[in-house]
Design a protein around this motif. Structure first.
Motif, PDB file in Angstrom:
ATOM      1  N   THR A  47      -2.609   1.073   8.710  1.00 42.99           N
ATOM      2  CA  THR A  47      -2.675   1.445   7.217  1.00 42.99           C
ATOM      3  C   THR A  47      -4.209   1.253   6.870  1.00 42.99           C
ATOM      4  OG1 THR A  47      -0.689   0.380   6.799  1.00 42.99           O
ATOM      5  CG2 THR A  47      -2.224   0.476   4.988  1.00 42.99           C
ATOM      6  N   GLN A  51      -6.387   4.469   5.669  1.00 43.68           N
ATOM      7  CA  GLN A  51      -7.104   4.056   4.190  1.00 43.68           C
ATOM      8  C   GLN A  51      -8.709   4.619   4.506  1.00 43.68           C
ATOM      9  OE1 GLN A  51      -5.709   2.851   1.787  1.00 43.68           O
ATOM     10  NE2 GLN A  51      -7.523   2.789   0.323  1.00 43.68           N
ATOM     11  N   MET A  69      -0.072   4.484   2.893  1.00 40.52           N
ATOM     12  CA  MET A  69       1.062   3.640   2.433  1.00 40.52           C
ATOM     13  C   MET A  69       2.358   3.836   3.133  1.00 40.52           C
ATOM     14  SD  MET A  69       0.136   1.792  -0.019  1.00 40.52           S
ATOM     15  CE  MET A  69      -1.494   1.660   0.974  1.00 40.52           C
ATOM     16  N   GLY A  88       2.536  -5.777   2.415  1.00 39.58           N
ATOM     17  CA  GLY A  88       1.856  -4.949   1.192  1.00 39.58           C
ATOM     18  C   GLY A  88       0.869  -6.029   0.435  1.00 39.58           C
ATOM     19  N   PHE A 116       0.673  -3.028  -3.801  1.00 36.05           N
ATOM     20  CA  PHE A 116       1.059  -2.890  -2.497  1.00 36.05           C
ATOM     21  C   PHE A 116       2.230  -3.557  -2.163  1.00 36.05           C
ATOM     22  CE2 PHE A 116      -3.722  -2.184  -2.776  1.00 36.05           C
ATOM     23  CZ  PHE A 116      -3.766  -1.082  -2.480  1.00 36.05           C
ATOM     24  N   ILE A 119       5.065  -1.356  -2.954  1.00 37.99           N
ATOM     25  CA  ILE A 119       5.486  -0.247  -1.771  1.00 37.99           C
ATOM     26  C   ILE A 119       6.727  -0.795  -1.208  1.00 37.99           C
ATOM     27  CG2 ILE A 119       4.625   0.633  -0.014  1.00 37.99           C
ATOM     28  CD1 ILE A 119       3.458   1.928  -2.202  1.00 37.99           C
ATOM     29  N   ARG A 140       4.287   0.892  -7.554  1.00 35.14           N
ATOM     30  CA  ARG A 140       2.930   0.799  -7.524  1.00 35.14           C
ATOM     31  C   ARG A 140       2.109   1.358  -8.641  1.00 35.14           C
ATOM     32  NH1 ARG A 140      -1.291   3.532  -2.859  1.00 35.14           N
ATOM     33  NH2 ARG A 140      -3.183   2.819  -4.130  1.00 35.14           N
TER      34      ARG A 140
END
Length: 201
Positions: A47, A51, A69, A88, A116, A119, A140
């Motif tokens: 992740t 990102q 995600m 998350g 998060f 999610i 989210r």
């Protein structure tokens, strides 16, 4: 009491407190195994890497990425929504360290750990990945939408409603990110990936 009701940040602080308290109670029932912790660490790393592959970055924080995600959703589908929410939560604090934009303590909660954690809701729908993605992003979006109305109203163009501003900014960002995840799920062998993690379907 009247002062409390008249202060939006106080109302959202209480809402946030209830949300975090409920989440902690729920997560305490989850027993982590070594296998879970290994996959959580792997998916968190993935992740964070995704990102960094940003398509667009908003000056006030928030960015469009290449499906960052999806690893959290994989954890949710593999181990359930509670473990997905915990993943998350961990990522939210990592994201806060990486890309902080702080206006208010409550805003931090609504823009970092809570969205998060939401999610992880994708894990509630394991039989249909597309619906799971939509549910996770809806949760989210709601967190960011509320934060946008309450804490980012001053960034709205003159004459524009804070509600419309938050809906436009967060809706376009979350919508695009959601579409990317939907496309990736269509292209990637998600069921095979879950099977390799020991998923029983």
């Amino acid at each position: 009491m009247a002062e409390l009701i008249s202060s939006p940040s106080s109302i959202f602080a209480i809402t946030c407190l209830f949300a975090l308290t409920g989440s902690c109670i729920y997560l305490r029932k989850t027993r982590l195994t070594t296998q879970m912790m290994v996959y959580i660490a792997l998916m968190l790393s993935l992740t964070i890497i995704l990102q960094q592959l940003q398509i667009f970055h908003f000056p006030q924080g928030g960015n469009l990425t290449l499906g960052s995600m999806l690893p959290i959703m994989l954890i949710s589908w593999r181990f359930g929504p509670s473990v997905g929410a915990m993943t998350g939560f961990l990522y939210g604090f990592m994201n806060l360290l990486q890309d902080p934009f702080i206006l208010h303590p409550v805003q931090v909660l609504f823009d970092y750990p809570l969205p998060f954690m939401a999610i992880g809701l994708a894990g509630l729908i394991r039989h249909n990945f597309y619906l799971g993605i939509l549910l996770g992003f809806a949760g989210r979006f709601l967190c960011h939408f509320i934060s946008g109305i309450v804490f980012f109203a001053s960034y709205a163009p003159e004459g524009m409603s804070p509600v419309l501003y938050s809906l436009t900014v967060n809706g376009s960002l979350m919508g695009a990110e959601c579409l990317i995840c939907l496309l990736l799920v269509k292209l990637l062998p998600i069921r095979r990936l879950l099977d390799s993690m020991g998923q029983e379907r």
